[in-house]
Design a protein around this motif. Structure first.
Motif, PDB file in Angstrom:
ATOM      1  N   ARG A 313       0.591  -1.196   0.094  1.00 19.03           N
ATOM      2  CA  ARG A 313       0.323  -0.333   0.225  1.00 19.03           C
ATOM      3  C   ARG A 313       1.183   1.488  -0.225  1.00 19.03           C
ATOM      4  O   ARG A 313       0.658   2.041  -0.949  1.00 19.03           O
ATOM      5  CB  ARG A 313      -0.708   0.180   1.355  1.00 19.03           C
ATOM      6  CG  ARG A 313      -2.486  -0.776   1.487  1.00 19.03           C
ATOM      7  CD  ARG A 313      -3.211  -0.494   2.053  1.00 19.03           C
ATOM      8  NE  ARG A 313      -4.036  -1.472   1.959  1.00 19.03           N
ATOM      9  CZ  ARG A 313      -5.154  -1.413   3.011  1.00 19.03           C
ATOM     10  NH1 ARG A 313      -5.450  -0.526   3.773  1.00 19.03           N
ATOM     11  NH2 ARG A 313      -5.999  -2.674   2.728  1.00 19.03           N
ATOM     12  N   LYS A 314       1.858   1.166   0.720  1.00 17.01           N
ATOM     13  CA  LYS A 314       2.593   2.075   0.708  1.00 17.01           C
ATOM     14  C   LYS A 314       3.571   2.804  -0.793  1.00 17.01           C
ATOM     15  O   LYS A 314       3.818   4.237  -0.492  1.00 17.01           O
ATOM     16  CB  LYS A 314       3.940   2.268   1.626  1.00 17.01           C
ATOM     17  CG  LYS A 314       3.414   2.514   3.145  1.00 17.01           C
ATOM     18  CD  LYS A 314       4.979   3.202   3.839  1.00 17.01           C
ATOM     19  CE  LYS A 314       4.922   3.101   5.353  1.00 17.01           C
ATOM     20  NZ  LYS A 314       3.343   3.242   6.489  1.00 17.01           N
ATOM     21  N   GLN A 315       3.754   1.506  -0.986  1.00 15.77           N
ATOM     22  CA  GLN A 315       4.523   1.996  -2.344  1.00 15.77           C
ATOM     23  C   GLN A 315       3.221   2.621  -4.123  1.00 15.77           C
ATOM     24  O   GLN A 315       3.511   3.266  -4.676  1.00 15.77           O
ATOM     25  CB  GLN A 315       5.093   0.862  -3.178  1.00 15.77           C
ATOM     26  CG  GLN A 315       6.177   0.106  -2.188  1.00 15.77           C
ATOM     27  CD  GLN A 315       6.661  -1.320  -2.625  1.00 15.77           C
ATOM     28  OE1 GLN A 315       5.818  -2.390  -1.434  1.00 15.77           O
ATOM     29  NE2 GLN A 315       7.031  -1.450  -3.474  1.00 15.77           N
ATOM     30  N   TYR A 316       1.707   2.447  -3.742  1.00 18.18           N
ATOM     31  CA  TYR A 316       0.863   3.173  -4.507  1.00 18.18           C
ATOM     32  C   TYR A 316       1.030   4.876  -3.837  1.00 18.18           C
ATOM     33  O   TYR A 316       0.017   5.316  -3.185  1.00 18.18           O
ATOM     34  CB  TYR A 316      -0.534   2.637  -4.243  1.00 18.18           C
ATOM     35  CG  TYR A 316      -1.244   2.968  -5.356  1.00 18.18           C
ATOM     36  CD1 TYR A 316      -0.768   1.595  -6.883  1.00 18.18           C
ATOM     37  CD2 TYR A 316      -2.096   3.480  -5.292  1.00 18.18           C
ATOM     38  CE1 TYR A 316      -1.601   2.316  -8.041  1.00 18.18           C
ATOM     39  CE2 TYR A 316      -2.768   4.039  -7.000  1.00 18.18           C
ATOM     40  CZ  TYR A 316      -2.212   3.620  -7.937  1.00 18.18           C
ATOM     41  OH  TYR A 316      -3.376   3.862  -9.662  1.00 18.18           O
ATOM     42  N   SER A 317       1.903   5.242  -3.430  1.00 16.43           N
ATOM     43  CA  SER A 317       1.849   6.823  -3.424  1.00 16.43           C
ATOM     44  C   SER A 317       1.509   7.561  -4.525  1.00 16.43           C
ATOM     45  O   SER A 317       3.070   8.305  -5.255  1.00 16.43           O
ATOM     46  CB  SER A 317       3.578   7.046  -3.150  1.00 16.43           C
ATOM     47  OG  SER A 317       4.514   6.335  -3.511  1.00 16.43           O
ATOM     48  N   LEU A 318       0.853   7.748  -5.294  1.00 14.59           N
ATOM     49  CA  LEU A 318      -0.151   9.342  -5.740  1.00 14.59           C
ATOM     50  C   LEU A 318       0.730  10.340  -4.791  1.00 14.59           C
ATOM     51  O   LEU A 318       1.204  11.110  -5.877  1.00 14.59           O
ATOM     52  CB  LEU A 318      -1.142   9.185  -6.047  1.00 14.59           C
ATOM     53  CG  LEU A 318      -2.057   7.838  -6.744  1.00 14.59           C
ATOM     54  CD1 LEU A 318      -3.300   7.396  -6.396  1.00 14.59           C
ATOM     55  CD2 LEU A 318      -1.851   7.945  -7.384  1.00 14.59           C
ATOM     56  N   TYR A 319       0.642  11.301  -3.932  1.00 17.89           N
ATOM     57  CA  TYR A 319       0.805  11.494  -3.347  1.00 17.89           C
ATOM     58  C   TYR A 319       1.834  10.898  -1.790  1.00 17.89           C
ATOM     59  O   TYR A 319       1.322  10.150  -1.061  1.00 17.89           O
ATOM     60  CB  TYR A 319      -0.249  12.483  -2.903  1.00 17.89           C
ATOM     61  CG  TYR A 319      -1.668  11.649  -2.905  1.00 17.89           C
ATOM     62  CD1 TYR A 319      -1.728  12.029  -1.503  1.00 17.89           C
ATOM     63  CD2 TYR A 319      -2.729  12.063  -3.694  1.00 17.89           C
ATOM     64  CE1 TYR A 319      -3.695  10.892  -1.637  1.00 17.89           C
ATOM     65  CE2 TYR A 319      -3.550  11.202  -3.336  1.00 17.89           C
ATOM     66  CZ  TYR A 319      -4.035  10.502  -2.226  1.00 17.89           C
ATOM     67  OH  TYR A 319      -5.005  10.392  -1.541  1.00 17.89           O
TER      68      TYR A 319
END
Ligand code: 5AD
Ligand code: FES
Length: 360
Positions: A313-319
């Motif tokens: 989850r942390k890697q899907y960091s749009l912002y």
């Protein structure tokens, strides 16, 4: 000024449409107001927006299980943390197996819509996407599948639809071509984005458009143009959220969008599009602890809890500082349910299609 603004909002409630000039004036009036007058105006707007929302949807809030299945992306949008140029990001892809496991868990939790969202990762061919969609629809025929995977050729969009995909989210980001160029590198085109949206509608998807609020260079005129564009497109879903800067992008030093303006626009969208599916987004929940609840109370009626494996989850960091990425958020649905009960709304297990929509 406040009187004029209230009059416009009442007019919008009655007519479900303003002219571009009138939207722009309303947004500008809002921006010039003293904090207190602005809050009163918003209060009036939100009450009307809730009335509309409840006429169409009662107090029901729909859930979408969000599966962020790849953070690889070939594009380089200036605002986005998973842009190709961000070399600091650890990249991941979920296997078909892993995606199906997310769905299984989601189904047991009561989700009846799965949103497959990812960067434009061409390691997944259109055949791969079709394969995944087909398998989800086979295992869960009572569920809707939504794709949120960016720009493809018409032929691929048609094949995804044939494979059983029901809905497609593709935010237009900004309806103004010049502003589009402020947010995107030259290889991305405003025209192609708009073409994609029109094709998706023609093919027969329930289509979601949308934009960021307070993205760099955005004017109130641009926001009025977004309203005008949406009136023309008539999407089934509209996703908006505040722009939030990401430290490893060209917009690292730009300031975040405003929660207050986002909420105001949610209210305006509900009055303009009574039947539209309108999420209270994760970005809104990131900038304000009760942002999503406030979104519902301003006229939103959809929540998209994260179903991705906690490990990625942390890697899907749009912002920056995105919520729901820690261990504690393993099952966002419970969190969301409590939050929604807390404001006297009710989360439902339902596909939550656009009212009256029939697939042909
Ligand atoms: N802040 C807010 N929203 C963003 N998105 C991408 N990057 C950001 C950001 N930095 C939004 C875009 C995209 C959606 C998936 O997320 O509007 O369409
Ligand atoms: Fe994810 Fe609350 S919705 S932790």
């Amino acid at each position: 000024m406040k009187k004029q603004a209230i009059e416009k909002i009442r007019q919008l409630y009655r007519q479900q449409e303003l002219t571009k000039e009138s939207y722009q004036e309303l947004f500008e009036q809002w921006s010039y107001m003293e904090a207190e007058a602005r809050q009163e105006l918003s209060k009036e707007l939100f009450a009307l927006a809730r009335r509309r929302q409840q006429q169409v949807f009662g107090k029901q809030v729909y859930l979408r299980g969000l599966i962020e299945f790849t953070n690889h992306c070939r594009n380089n949008c200036y605002y986005c943390g998973i842009r190709a140029g961000n070399r600091k990001l650890e990249r991941y892809r979920l296997s078909k197996e892993q995606i199906l496991n997310c769905c299984q868990e989601g189904y047991q939790l009561g989700f009846r819509t799965f949103v497959l969202q990812g960067g434009e990762d061409r390691c997944f061919t259109s055949d791969d996407i079709c394969d995944i969609v087909r398998e989800i629809k086979k295992r869960y025929p009572d569920c809707a599948v939504t794709l949120s995977i960016g720009e493809w050729e018409r032929d691929s969009y048609e094949r995804f639809f044939q494979a059983g995909a029901d809905r497609y989210l593709l935010r237009h980001e900004t309806a103004n071509a010049i502003h589009y160029e402020v947010l995107h590198p030259p290889e991305l085109s405003w025209k192609h984005r708009q073409e994609c949206l029109r094709q998706l509608k023609e093919i027969g998807y329930q289509v979601g458009a949308g934009f960021m609020v307070g993205s760099p260079g955005q004017t109130y005129e641009n926001l009025a143009e977004d309203m005008q564009f949406l009136l023309e497109l008539q999407p089934h879903m509209i996703g908006i959220g505040p722009f939030i800067s990401h430290k490893d992008t060209p917009f690292a030093d730009q300031k975040n969008g405003s929660v207050e303006l986002t909420l105001f626009l949610i209210g305006i969208l509900r009055l303009t599009f009574p039947k539209v599916l309108l999420p209270a987004t994760t970005a809104l929940g990131t900038l304000a602890a009760d942002g999503r609840e406030q979104g519902i109370l301003a006229g939103a009626n959809v929540l998209m809890p994260n179903l991705s494996p906690v490990a990625v989850r942390k890697q899907y960091s749009l912002y920056d500082n995105k919520i729901c990425t820690g261990e504690e958020s393993a099952q966002c649905i419970h969190c969301v349910q409590n939050r929604i009960r807390g404001i006297d709304y009710e989360v439902v297990t339902d596909r939550g299609d656009y009212p009256g929509f029939v697939r042909h």
